[in-house]
Design a protein around this motif. Sequence first.
Motif, PDB file in Angstrom:
ATOM      1  N   ARG A 127      40.055  10.766  56.506  1.00 41.99           N
ATOM      2  CA  ARG A 127      39.942   9.409  57.055  1.00 41.99           C
ATOM      3  C   ARG A 127      41.167   8.579  56.677  1.00 41.99           C
ATOM      4  NH1 ARG A 127      35.217   9.570  54.357  1.00 41.99           N
ATOM      5  NH2 ARG A 127      35.390   7.501  53.408  1.00 41.99           N
ATOM      6  N   THR A 128      41.571   8.710  55.423  1.00 34.96           N
ATOM      7  CA  THR A 128      42.742   7.966  54.937  1.00 34.96           C
ATOM      8  C   THR A 128      43.987   8.367  55.718  1.00 34.96           C
ATOM      9  OG1 THR A 128      41.776   7.851  52.726  1.00 34.96           O
ATOM     10  CG2 THR A 128      44.146   7.436  52.919  1.00 34.96           C
ATOM     11  N   GLN A 129      44.174   9.664  55.872  1.00 37.20           N
ATOM     12  CA  GLN A 129      45.352  10.147  56.603  1.00 37.20           C
ATOM     13  C   GLN A 129      45.324   9.687  58.063  1.00 37.20           C
ATOM     14  OE1 GLN A 129      45.840  14.400  56.615  1.00 37.20           O
ATOM     15  NE2 GLN A 129      47.918  14.295  57.429  1.00 37.20           N
ATOM     16  N   PHE A 130      44.106   9.694  58.651  1.00 38.88           N
ATOM     17  CA  PHE A 130      43.965   9.282  60.053  1.00 38.88           C
ATOM     18  C   PHE A 130      44.395   7.825  60.242  1.00 38.88           C
ATOM     19  CE2 PHE A 130      41.272   7.220  63.292  1.00 38.88           C
ATOM     20  CZ  PHE A 130      41.723   7.903  64.418  1.00 38.88           C
ATOM     21  N   VAL A 131      43.815   6.916  59.431  1.00 38.42           N
ATOM     22  CA  VAL A 131      44.130   5.485  59.639  1.00 38.42           C
ATOM     23  C   VAL A 131      45.587   5.188  59.291  1.00 38.42           C
ATOM     24  CG1 VAL A 131      41.784   4.569  59.404  1.00 38.42           C
ATOM     25  CG2 VAL A 131      43.188   4.873  57.362  1.00 38.42           C
ATOM     26  N   GLN A 132      46.125   5.854  58.281  1.00 33.73           N
ATOM     27  CA  GLN A 132      47.529   5.635  57.934  1.00 33.73           C
ATOM     28  C   GLN A 132      48.459   6.106  59.051  1.00 33.73           C
ATOM     29  OE1 GLN A 132      47.868   7.646  54.162  1.00 33.73           O
ATOM     30  NE2 GLN A 132      47.328   5.812  52.973  1.00 33.73           N
ATOM     31  N   THR A 133      48.118   7.256  59.646  1.00 30.50           N
ATOM     32  CA  THR A 133      48.935   7.793  60.740  1.00 30.50           C
ATOM     33  C   THR A 133      48.871   6.886  61.968  1.00 30.50           C
ATOM     34  OG1 THR A 133      48.503  10.028  59.944  1.00 30.50           O
ATOM     35  CG2 THR A 133      49.368   9.815  62.182  1.00 30.50           C
ATOM     36  N   ALA A 179      43.851   7.748  74.259  1.00 29.65           N
ATOM     37  CA  ALA A 179      43.099   8.656  73.384  1.00 29.65           C
ATOM     38  C   ALA A 179      41.824   8.003  72.832  1.00 29.65           C
ATOM     39  CB  ALA A 179      43.990   9.109  72.229  1.00 29.65           C
ATOM     40  N   GLY A 180      41.597   6.732  73.168  1.00 24.95           N
ATOM     41  CA  GLY A 180      40.395   6.034  72.709  1.00 24.95           C
ATOM     42  C   GLY A 180      40.405   5.694  71.237  1.00 24.95           C
ATOM     43  N   VAL A 181      41.593   5.379  70.728  1.00 21.07           N
ATOM     44  CA  VAL A 181      41.721   5.177  69.286  1.00 21.07           C
ATOM     45  C   VAL A 181      40.973   3.932  68.791  1.00 21.07           C
ATOM     46  CG1 VAL A 181      43.843   3.787  69.297  1.00 21.07           C
ATOM     47  CG2 VAL A 181      43.412   5.375  67.422  1.00 21.07           C
ATOM     48  N   LEU A 182      40.786   2.930  69.672  1.00 20.07           N
ATOM     49  CA  LEU A 182      40.086   1.716  69.234  1.00 20.07           C
ATOM     50  C   LEU A 182      38.655   2.021  68.812  1.00 20.07           C
ATOM     51  CD1 LEU A 182      41.320  -0.900  71.887  1.00 20.07           C
ATOM     52  CD2 LEU A 182      42.033  -0.694  69.517  1.00 20.07           C
ATOM     53  N   SER A 183      37.988   2.849  69.598  1.00 20.45           N
ATOM     54  CA  SER A 183      36.594   3.185  69.265  1.00 20.45           C
ATOM     55  C   SER A 183      36.505   4.025  67.992  1.00 20.45           C
ATOM     56  CB  SER A 183      35.934   3.923  70.429  1.00 20.45           C
ATOM     57  OG  SER A 183      36.651   5.120  70.708  1.00 20.45           O
ATOM     58  N   LEU A 184      37.577   4.751  67.660  1.00 25.69           N
ATOM     59  CA  LEU A 184      37.601   5.537  66.428  1.00 25.69           C
ATOM     60  C   LEU A 184      37.891   4.668  65.203  1.00 25.69           C
ATOM     61  CD1 LEU A 184      39.645   8.604  67.755  1.00 25.69           C
ATOM     62  CD2 LEU A 184      37.177   8.486  67.382  1.00 25.69           C
ATOM     63  N   LEU A 185      38.665   3.609  65.402  1.00 23.15           N
ATOM     64  CA  LEU A 185      39.016   2.729  64.286  1.00 23.15           C
ATOM     65  C   LEU A 185      37.880   1.790  63.914  1.00 23.15           C
ATOM     66  CD1 LEU A 185      42.681   1.749  65.247  1.00 23.15           C
ATOM     67  CD2 LEU A 185      42.003   3.082  63.236  1.00 23.15           C
ATOM     68  N   ARG A 186      37.093   1.394  64.907  1.00 23.30           N
ATOM     69  CA  ARG A 186      36.080   0.361  64.656  1.00 23.30           C
ATOM     70  C   ARG A 186      35.123   0.720  63.520  1.00 23.30           C
ATOM     71  NH1 ARG A 186      30.842  -1.340  67.911  1.00 23.30           N
ATOM     72  NH2 ARG A 186      30.355  -3.215  66.752  1.00 23.30           N
ATOM     73  N   PRO A 187      34.514   1.911  63.509  1.00 23.42           N
ATOM     74  CA  PRO A 187      33.602   2.206  62.391  1.00 23.42           C
ATOM     75  C   PRO A 187      34.294   2.253  61.029  1.00 23.42           C
ATOM     76  CG  PRO A 187      33.918   4.150  63.804  1.00 23.42           C
ATOM     77  CD  PRO A 187      34.525   2.992  64.504  1.00 23.42           C
ATOM     78  N   LEU A 188      35.595   2.507  61.046  1.00 26.64           N
ATOM     79  CA  LEU A 188      36.318   2.582  59.780  1.00 26.64           C
ATOM     80  C   LEU A 188      36.517   1.206  59.143  1.00 26.64           C
ATOM     81  CD1 LEU A 188      38.948   5.323  60.724  1.00 26.64           C
ATOM     82  CD2 LEU A 188      36.863   5.596  59.370  1.00 26.64           C
ATOM     83  N   LEU A 189      36.283   0.143  59.922  1.00 23.94           N
ATOM     84  CA  LEU A 189      36.318  -1.200  59.342  1.00 23.94           C
ATOM     85  C   LEU A 189      35.171  -1.403  58.349  1.00 23.94           C
ATOM     86  CD1 LEU A 189      37.052  -3.318  62.553  1.00 23.94           C
ATOM     87  CD2 LEU A 189      38.632  -2.909  60.669  1.00 23.94           C
ATOM     88  N   ILE A 248      40.802   2.227  53.239  1.00 22.10           N
ATOM     89  CA  ILE A 248      40.596   2.690  54.628  1.00 22.10           C
ATOM     90  C   ILE A 248      40.241   1.500  55.516  1.00 22.10           C
ATOM     91  CG2 ILE A 248      39.127   4.115  56.118  1.00 22.10           C
ATOM     92  CD1 ILE A 248      38.969   6.153  53.829  1.00 22.10           C
ATOM     93  N   GLN A 249      39.375   0.624  55.022  1.00 19.68           N
ATOM     94  CA  GLN A 249      39.040  -0.596  55.778  1.00 19.68           C
ATOM     95  C   GLN A 249      40.305  -1.396  56.114  1.00 19.68           C
ATOM     96  OE1 GLN A 249      36.348  -3.030  53.568  1.00 19.68           O
ATOM     97  NE2 GLN A 249      34.667  -1.547  53.583  1.00 19.68           N
ATOM     98  N   GLN A 250      41.106  -1.638  55.091  1.00 20.79           N
ATOM     99  CA  GLN A 250      42.314  -2.460  55.272  1.00 20.79           C
ATOM    100  C   GLN A 250      43.299  -1.821  56.245  1.00 20.79           C
ATOM    101  OE1 GLN A 250      43.624  -2.726  51.203  1.00 20.79           O
ATOM    102  NE2 GLN A 250      41.593  -3.419  50.596  1.00 20.79           N
ATOM    103  N   THR A 251      43.495  -0.515  56.111  1.00 21.72           N
ATOM    104  CA  THR A 251      44.464   0.168  56.972  1.00 21.72           C
ATOM    105  C   THR A 251      43.946   0.240  58.410  1.00 21.72           C
ATOM    106  OG1 THR A 251      45.013   1.513  55.040  1.00 21.72           O
ATOM    107  CG2 THR A 251      45.985   2.175  57.120  1.00 21.72           C
ATOM    108  N   GLY A 260      45.263  -4.479  64.332  1.00 26.88           N
ATOM    109  CA  GLY A 260      46.132  -5.636  64.543  1.00 26.88           C
ATOM    110  C   GLY A 260      47.423  -5.260  65.240  1.00 26.88           C
ATOM    111  N   ARG A 261      48.011  -4.156  64.836  1.00 26.76           N
ATOM    112  CA  ARG A 261      49.265  -3.718  65.468  1.00 26.76           C
ATOM    113  C   ARG A 261      49.047  -3.349  66.937  1.00 26.76           C
ATOM    114  NH1 ARG A 261      51.698  -0.083  60.423  1.00 26.76           N
ATOM    115  NH2 ARG A 261      52.506  -1.874  59.246  1.00 26.76           N
ATOM    116  N   LEU A 262      47.916  -2.724  67.217  1.00 23.52           N
ATOM    117  CA  LEU A 262      47.611  -2.376  68.612  1.00 23.52           C
ATOM    118  C   LEU A 262      47.365  -3.640  69.444  1.00 23.52           C
ATOM    119  CD1 LEU A 262      45.262   0.654  67.883  1.00 23.52           C
ATOM    120  CD2 LEU A 262      47.431   0.788  69.122  1.00 23.52           C
TER     121      LEU A 262
END
Length: 507
Positions: free
Chosen positions: A17-23, A40-50, A57-60, A66-68
Amino acid sequence: MSQRQVLQVFEQYQKARTQFVQTIAELATRPQNIETLQNAGVLSLLRPLLLDVVPTIQQTAALALGRLANHNDDLAEAVVKGDVLPQLVYSLAEQNRFYKKAAAFVLRAVARHSPRQAQAVVDCGALDALVACLEEFDPGVKEAAAWALGNIARHNGELSQAVVDAGAVPLLVLCIQEPELALKRIAASTLSDISKHSPELAQTAVDAGAIAHLAQMILNPDTKLKRQVFSALGQISKHSVDLAEMVVEAEVFPAALACLKDPDEYVRKNVTTLIREVAKHTPELSQLIVNAGGVAAVIDTIGDSQGNVRLPGIMMLGYVAAHSESLAMAVIVSKGVHQLTICLVEETEDHIKAATAWALGQIGRHSPEHARAVAAANVLPRLLRLYVDTESSEDLRVKAKKALKSILQKCTYLPALEPLLHEAPSDILKHVVGQFSKVLPHDSKARRLFVTSGGLKKVQEIKAEPGSLLQENINSINSCYPEEIVRYYSPGYSEILLERVEAYQPT
């Protein structure tokens, strides 16, 4: 499976998870990756990580979102529709300072694109949470919150009023007194964004004591801070005489004039804009600027600048000159006409030429002396060319024509008028001929020059409607000369003479 193996699985999952959000956060910094990430639908993958149990992981995840969202309006809207904002707002009140900065960054990134997205941020209850962040101890959290509030307020008066109603302004004024430069800059910028929309909103900044604290920072060595300070003072000054006088009473002048020599063009532009916004209101405020040396300093700045950086200074000269004959003469004496003529020649953008034409018209419209100063700089043919040029914008043609007419109606300097006899269309020609009809009856030397230069001949060639003002002015000019002279220069008279020669029978 042993307990150790279970822990290893959890540890691998956390690392993944850490590697995913950092990447994703890293990939989101490059514009060429944005579309691929979106598809690739990355927004839906990031949302639960908040909501992840691991704070980093939350912060990243928030940073990546934010960058997107910062990249374009579509992604910002996707963040809104993904129901991410309520979670971010809740976290602003509950989480640590690192997460608060990341969450405020997402809100700022969404709000910057359009009033609709900014309203979505307001609707999810973000204002109270962001204002609360302005009271945090950490200056980075304050800065992130102030920036988000500025991106909401910048769009329109309604959104700006919502920021004011949430109690942001007094806290922003406290922020500009903090020692951190970055916080000072953003707080001043947000006060500028709030103040620009209406006198009432600007008054809220004034009531919170913003002017005095902003005025203290005008000679700060930090370039970016000076940009925002002068921008805020200009936005406050523009609305009314009272607000402009409050800025002046804070002893902004003549100290601000020193910044017209600043190497940064945006500092120079914002200082000139402030001077323009003060000078435009009344002759008294304009006179104060003149007395402080402001007109000469602005003229020098125009000469040292190009393009849109020149525009506020050009307009400032027009506003000063418009107030009275004496103020217009102050612009002339400071060689303002010469510098404006250079702008008319050098600039390529129609809106800058239009402002320059307007300013020259304001200078030349007061008296024959003012008009002569403008006409002697060879401005009239240039204005005429801009007016008749089909490539000129409608606004430029309108302003060039208006300036021409206002200068011509006062101009008695005939050498400058004469070239227009040969080039001007009928709607301008009537004003040119009208000036000759006023001057020639009282000036014998001018009458002689008018004949020898071909002016009288040209007047005879003008086809005017019988009974029109133009025809009356032509008749007035003709009455200044013997009838045989007028006939001699009339079209077709040479043929008449030749016919008489042919018909003449010597005795």
